[in-house]
Enzyme design. Structure first.
Site, PDB file in Angstrom:
ATOM      1  N   LYS A  37     -12.362 -20.852  80.414  1.00  0.00           N
ATOM      2  CA  LYS A  37     -13.067 -20.268  81.550  1.00  0.00           C
ATOM      3  C   LYS A  37     -12.105 -19.420  82.372  1.00  0.00           C
ATOM      4  CE  LYS A  37     -15.724 -21.576  85.653  1.00  0.00           C
ATOM      5  NZ  LYS A  37     -16.157 -22.676  86.542  1.00  0.00           N
TER       6      LYS A  37
ATOM      7  N   SER B  67     -19.958 -16.551  86.727  1.00  0.00           N
ATOM      8  CA  SER B  67     -20.825 -15.845  87.667  1.00  0.00           C
ATOM      9  C   SER B  67     -20.423 -14.394  87.889  1.00  0.00           C
ATOM     10  CB  SER B  67     -20.830 -16.585  89.001  1.00  0.00           C
ATOM     11  OG  SER B  67     -19.512 -16.662  89.542  1.00  0.00           O
TER      12      SER B  67
ATOM     13  N   LYS C 185      -8.793 -23.524  82.284  1.00  0.00           N
ATOM     14  CA  LYS C 185      -9.522 -22.899  83.394  1.00  0.00           C
ATOM     15  C   LYS C 185      -8.518 -22.117  84.240  1.00  0.00           C
ATOM     16  CE  LYS C 185     -12.428 -23.908  87.399  1.00  0.00           C
ATOM     17  NZ  LYS C 185     -13.063 -24.983  88.204  1.00  0.00           N
TER      18      LYS C 185
END
Length: 336
Positions: free
Chosen positions: A260, A286, A202
């Site tokens: 991510k 998003s 991440k």
């Protein structure tokens, strides 16, 4: 395995295999199906749906709406839903105490969704940022995120989620060692069948902004706090470190891993798949969603084609599946 020798033009005309839809479909190297999608969803403790301004077409769902969504996912062939909470700011504190409340929003949502559609998997975020008033994923001690103290809270959070019926725990906090401690705790509680999908790689990314809008953490934790998320999320310039993170989480008991964000890190997805041969997922976050929707709404992109093309790129890179806000829309398009 040796490759076939490449003929020369005009004996070889690659356009022969592109001349009609039927042959393009017949020789297509990768395929995207609803089974490749995990629906990313934010739930809130209220009534109805609340639109997220920075994410056109996305709303926070009440528990009742989440139940309906679980039934919709089942009908569309979407195998799993990843849920995230929007918590009233007045109920947040520095320690994120609500994260391990067995009667909290997430646990109630999990129970209701599993009762309504037990065939649909539910994945829960294991992190404190939606619950802390500073917006960080961990506990702050002496101006730093305390790794080990945070893990203790994450284990409590993960256990109540698992006991509520969550199928997949997804630790997104990026604390060192959290997968191993969480796996040991699950085993000790007789919850050995609960899976872990680690946010193994991440990155500290600019693409998370709309999500913070969706869960109500705003710009907290991005500059005004005494610490920076860059002290625990990965440097965007690194790829070897990503492989070390993935290796560490697999060794600690992660069943699946995640990269991510998604599109800017397809190279990492491919490297992880090639190096470890474990189920590897990507999160179309998003900011990626918001960019595509903004361009489509301005008439700069063909919205439906862009949705399927970007999701298909994850499969081409080797991902087992994609966590995405586009899941129900894409599943309907794929079923058309």
């Amino acid at each position: 395995m040796s490759k076939a020798p490449l003929a020369a033009y005009p004996a070889l005309r690659l356009r022969r295999l592109r001349q009609a839809d039927w042959v393009r479909r017949m020789v297509r190297e990768t395929a995207l199906t609803p089974a490749d999608l995990i629906w990313s969803m934010v739930v809130h403790d209220g009534e109805g749906q609340v639109p997220v301004p920075s994410m056109p077409g996305v709303s926070r769902f009440s528990i009742q709406d989440a139940v309906a969504a679980a039934k919709e996912a089942r009908a569309l062939g979407i195998p799993a839903i990843a849920i995230f909470p929007h918590i009233d700011g007045a109920k947040k504190d520095a320690t994120g105490a609500l994260a391990h409340d067995p009667d909290g929003l997430i646990c109630r949502a999990v129970k209701a969704m599993k009762d309504a559609a037990p065939e649909v998997g539910i994945m829960c975020d294991v992190a404190l940022d939606p619950f802390t008033d500073h917006g960080h994923d961990g506990l702050i001690e002496n101006g730093k995120i305390s790794n080990d103290a945070t893990i203790e809270r994450l284990v409590l959070q993960g256990l109540v989620q698992a006991q509520a019926g969550c199928d997949i725990l997804a630790p997104s906090d990026m604390m060192d060692g959290r997968c191993g401690v969480l796996r040991s705790a699950l085993e000790a509680e007789g919850l050995q069948d609960v899976m872990i999908m680690s946010y193994a790689a991440k990155f500290a990314s600019a693409f998370y902004g709309p999500y913070r809008d969706a869960i109500g953490s705003g710009k907290l934790g991005t500059g005004g706090s005494p610490v920076d998320k860059k002290t625990y999320q990965m440097d965007a310039a690194n790829h070897q470190e990503a492989l070390r993170e993935v290796a560490m989480d697999i060794a600690e008991g992660a069943d699946m891993v995640m990269v991510k964000p998604g599109l800017p890190y397809l190279d990492i997805v491919r490297q992880v798949v090639d190096a470890f041969q474990v189920p590897t997922f990507a999160y179309q976050v998003s900011g990626e969603y918001a960019m595509l929707m903004a361009a489509a709404q301005n008439g700069w992109l063909d919205e439906e084609r862009a949705i399927l093309e970007t999701l298909g790129s994850f499969k081409r890179a080797g991902a087992s599946g994609v966590i995405t806000y586009f899941a129900p829309r894409a599943a309907r398009l794929l079923g058309a």
